[in-house]
Design a protein around this motif. Structure first.
Motif, PDB file in Angstrom:
ATOM      1  N   ILE A 152      15.676  -1.227  16.018  1.00  0.00           N
ATOM      2  CA  ILE A 152      14.268  -1.191  15.627  1.00  0.00           C
ATOM      3  C   ILE A 152      14.142  -1.088  14.116  1.00  0.00           C
ATOM      4  O   ILE A 152      13.280  -1.725  13.503  1.00  0.00           O
ATOM      5  N   ARG A 153      15.011  -0.310  13.494  1.00  0.00           N
ATOM      6  CA  ARG A 153      14.913  -0.160  12.034  1.00  0.00           C
ATOM      7  C   ARG A 153      15.202  -1.472  11.321  1.00  0.00           C
ATOM      8  O   ARG A 153      14.688  -1.719  10.226  1.00  0.00           O
ATOM      9  N   LEU A 154      16.027  -2.332  11.913  1.00  0.00           N
ATOM     10  CA  LEU A 154      16.288  -3.638  11.308  1.00  0.00           C
ATOM     11  C   LEU A 154      15.033  -4.500  11.336  1.00  0.00           C
ATOM     12  O   LEU A 154      14.744  -5.222  10.384  1.00  0.00           O
ATOM     13  N   ALA A 155      14.281  -4.412  12.435  1.00  0.00           N
ATOM     14  CA  ALA A 155      13.033  -5.167  12.525  1.00  0.00           C
ATOM     15  C   ALA A 155      12.014  -4.659  11.509  1.00  0.00           C
ATOM     16  O   ALA A 155      11.291  -5.449  10.893  1.00  0.00           O
ATOM     17  N   ILE A 156      11.959  -3.344  11.321  1.00  0.00           N
ATOM     18  CA  ILE A 156      11.028  -2.783  10.341  1.00  0.00           C
ATOM     19  C   ILE A 156      11.345  -3.318   8.951  1.00  0.00           C
ATOM     20  O   ILE A 156      10.447  -3.713   8.200  1.00  0.00           O
ATOM     21  N   ILE A 157      12.632  -3.355   8.595  1.00  0.00           N
ATOM     22  CA  ILE A 157      13.037  -3.853   7.281  1.00  0.00           C
ATOM     23  C   ILE A 157      12.557  -5.289   7.069  1.00  0.00           C
ATOM     24  O   ILE A 157      12.171  -5.676   5.961  1.00  0.00           O
ATOM     25  N   CYS A 158      12.549  -6.076   8.150  1.00  0.00           N
ATOM     26  CA  CYS A 158      12.129  -7.478   8.062  1.00  0.00           C
ATOM     27  C   CYS A 158      10.627  -7.652   8.244  1.00  0.00           C
ATOM     28  O   CYS A 158      10.135  -8.793   8.193  1.00  0.00           O
ATOM     29  N   GLU A 160      21.215   5.196   3.491  1.00  0.00           N
ATOM     30  CA  GLU A 160      20.784   3.820   3.718  1.00  0.00           C
ATOM     31  C   GLU A 160      19.354   3.533   3.318  1.00  0.00           C
ATOM     32  O   GLU A 160      19.010   2.377   3.051  1.00  0.00           O
ATOM     33  N   SER A 161      18.474   4.549   3.281  1.00  0.00           N
ATOM     34  CA  SER A 161      17.065   4.257   3.025  1.00  0.00           C
ATOM     35  C   SER A 161      16.343   5.506   2.547  1.00  0.00           C
ATOM     36  O   SER A 161      16.808   6.628   2.764  1.00  0.00           O
ATOM     37  N   PRO A 162      15.182   5.336   1.891  1.00  0.00           N
ATOM     38  CA  PRO A 162      14.379   6.502   1.512  1.00  0.00           C
ATOM     39  C   PRO A 162      13.998   7.354   2.730  1.00  0.00           C
ATOM     40  O   PRO A 162      13.914   8.580   2.624  1.00  0.00           O
ATOM     41  N   ARG A 163      13.780   6.715   3.867  1.00  0.00           N
ATOM     42  CA  ARG A 163      13.438   7.453   5.076  1.00  0.00           C
ATOM     43  C   ARG A 163      14.569   8.406   5.468  1.00  0.00           C
ATOM     44  O   ARG A 163      14.333   9.567   5.792  1.00  0.00           O
ATOM     45  N   MET A 164      15.804   7.899   5.424  1.00  0.00           N
ATOM     46  CA  MET A 164      16.944   8.752   5.763  1.00  0.00           C
ATOM     47  C   MET A 164      17.202   9.786   4.685  1.00  0.00           C
ATOM     48  O   MET A 164      17.675  10.886   4.981  1.00  0.00           O
ATOM     49  N   MET A 165      16.878   9.466   3.433  1.00  0.00           N
ATOM     50  CA  MET A 165      17.007  10.450   2.363  1.00  0.00           C
ATOM     51  C   MET A 165      16.136  11.665   2.663  1.00  0.00           C
ATOM     52  O   MET A 165      16.583  12.825   2.569  1.00  0.00           O
ATOM     53  N   ARG A 166      14.896  11.420   3.058  1.00  0.00           N
ATOM     54  CA  ARG A 166      14.003  12.546   3.397  1.00  0.00           C
ATOM     55  C   ARG A 166      14.506  13.308   4.612  1.00  0.00           C
ATOM     56  O   ARG A 166      14.402  14.539   4.673  1.00  0.00           O
ATOM     57  N   ALA A 201       2.009  -6.598  12.071  1.00  0.00           N
ATOM     58  CA  ALA A 201       2.947  -7.186  11.117  1.00  0.00           C
ATOM     59  C   ALA A 201       2.688  -6.678   9.701  1.00  0.00           C
ATOM     60  O   ALA A 201       3.621  -6.365   8.950  1.00  0.00           O
ATOM     61  N   GLN A 202       1.421  -6.581   9.343  1.00  0.00           N
ATOM     62  CA  GLN A 202       1.071  -6.080   8.015  1.00  0.00           C
ATOM     63  C   GLN A 202       1.505  -4.622   7.867  1.00  0.00           C
ATOM     64  O   GLN A 202       2.043  -4.223   6.822  1.00  0.00           O
ATOM     65  N   ALA A 203       1.283  -3.829   8.917  1.00  0.00           N
ATOM     66  CA  ALA A 203       1.700  -2.427   8.877  1.00  0.00           C
ATOM     67  C   ALA A 203       3.218  -2.314   8.753  1.00  0.00           C
ATOM     68  O   ALA A 203       3.734  -1.451   8.022  1.00  0.00           O
ATOM     69  N   GLN A 204       3.933  -3.202   9.449  1.00  0.00           N
ATOM     70  CA  GLN A 204       5.393  -3.171   9.387  1.00  0.00           C
ATOM     71  C   GLN A 204       5.887  -3.525   7.990  1.00  0.00           C
ATOM     72  O   GLN A 204       6.825  -2.914   7.476  1.00  0.00           O
ATOM     73  N   ARG A 205       5.252  -4.499   7.361  1.00  0.00           N
ATOM     74  CA  ARG A 205       5.655  -4.883   6.000  1.00  0.00           C
ATOM     75  C   ARG A 205       5.417  -3.746   5.010  1.00  0.00           C
ATOM     76  O   ARG A 205       6.184  -3.574   4.066  1.00  0.00           O
ATOM     77  N   ARG A 206       4.335  -2.990   5.212  1.00  0.00           N
ATOM     78  CA  ARG A 206       4.085  -1.841   4.325  1.00  0.00           C
ATOM     79  C   ARG A 206       5.186  -0.790   4.455  1.00  0.00           C
ATOM     80  O   ARG A 206       5.500  -0.084   3.496  1.00  0.00           O
ATOM     81  N   GLU A 207       5.759  -0.656   5.638  1.00  0.00           N
ATOM     82  CA  GLU A 207       6.791   0.355   5.902  1.00  0.00           C
ATOM     83  C   GLU A 207       8.190  -0.109   5.509  1.00  0.00           C
ATOM     84  O   GLU A 207       9.112   0.706   5.425  1.00  0.00           O
ATOM     85  N   ALA A 208       8.360  -1.408   5.319  1.00  0.00           N
ATOM     86  CA  ALA A 208       9.697  -1.995   5.242  1.00  0.00           C
ATOM     87  C   ALA A 208      10.609  -1.311   4.218  1.00  0.00           C
ATOM     88  O   ALA A 208      11.756  -0.971   4.523  1.00  0.00           O
ATOM     89  N   ARG A 209      10.119  -1.091   3.005  1.00  0.00           N
ATOM     90  CA  ARG A 209      10.983  -0.534   1.962  1.00  0.00           C
ATOM     91  C   ARG A 209      11.355   0.919   2.198  1.00  0.00           C
ATOM     92  O   ARG A 209      12.306   1.425   1.596  1.00  0.00           O
TER      93      ARG A 209
END
Length: 249
Positions: free
Chosen positions: A163-169, A24-30, A219-227
């Motif tokens: 929580i991961r859904l919020a991070i994506i947004c 589902e995500s680069p995070r889960m890939m790692r 919010a800015q930190a969350q946007r940096r993490e989103a992808r």
């Protein structure tokens, strides 16, 4: 039926005999690589829920106001979404029983005057518990969580997979670990603030809703993490179908 016929590495989260895993995500890939899975077994596709969120997120302002009209809330305010945890027994942490937990959460969030507060209920919350929340005056929405996450500006939750859904947004999260599970899944996510204890919860809630600079930083930190946690390009379904075609071909 021997367990080992299903799993080559039963100690691994994805240690089965699948030819390919849609990740589902680069995070889960790692995470999977760290678990010891072979890189050629993994294909980064994204998840179908990301496509749901993407469709809602594109119209989040309209969606938010629609939610307010349904719940008879004041228009034009930012939205605080509270995803209440279900009851766990025996109780741990700050509360002797579940009703006292509900009393505290609803009272604490009712003190927030800068946002409209909307409650989303865990599937394990009973009808009697829901009725008690309504009696306390909690505005409860029955919309799908993907819609609510896409529309909200702040998520208040207790150790939840959403929580991961919020991070994506790019939505900041106040994670009140009310049952002291102490999972480390989001420990390195700067847009997720995890607290224990009533005092820490109310203090952090006030800071995120009243201190604009503190909120903006999260919010800015969350946007940096989103992808790292997902992709809102709306094409996860296409990538999954392409993977099926590859395997079937």
């Amino acid at each position: 039926f021997p367990y080992t016929t299903l799993f080559r590495s039963p100690w691994s989260a994805q240690g089965g005999r699948a030819d390919r895993i849609a990740v589902e995500s680069p995070r889960m890939m790692r995470h999977y690589l760290d678990e010891g899975l072979a890189a050629e077994k993994l294909t980064l596709t994204g998840a179908l829920y990301e496509d749901q969120i993407a469709a809602h997120f594109a119209n989040r302002d309209v969606l938010r106001e629609s939610i307010y009209r349904r719940l008879k809330l004041a228009p034009g305010r930012p939205m605080l979404l509270c995803a209440l945890p279900p009851e766990h027994t025996p109780p741990r942490g700050d509360f002797d029983d579940y009703r006292s937990l509900l009393d505290f959460w609803v009272k604490s969030l009712a003190a927030v005057t800068s946002h409209n507060v909307v409650f989303q209920l865990h599937p394990h919350i009973t009808e009697a518990q829901r009725a008690y929340l309504v009696e306390l005056g909690a505005p409860v929405s029955t919309l799908d969580v993907a819609e609510l996450i896409a529309a909200c500006d702040l998520l208040v939750v207790s150790v939840s997979s959403i929580i991961r859904l919020a991070i994506i947004c790019g939505v900041p999260v106040l994670n009140y670990d009310v049952y002291r599970f102490r999972y480390s899944d989001y420990a390195q996510s700067p847009g997720v603030v995890t607290v224990e204890g009533r005092a820490s919860f109310t203090e952090t809630l006030a800071r995120l809703t009243m201190d604009g600079a503190s909120y903006a930083e999260r919010a800015q930190a969350q946007r940096r993490e989103a992808r790292e946690w997902g992709n809102l390009d709306g094409r996860a379904g296409e990538r999954m179908l392409a993977l099926f075609d590859e395997l079937a071909g």
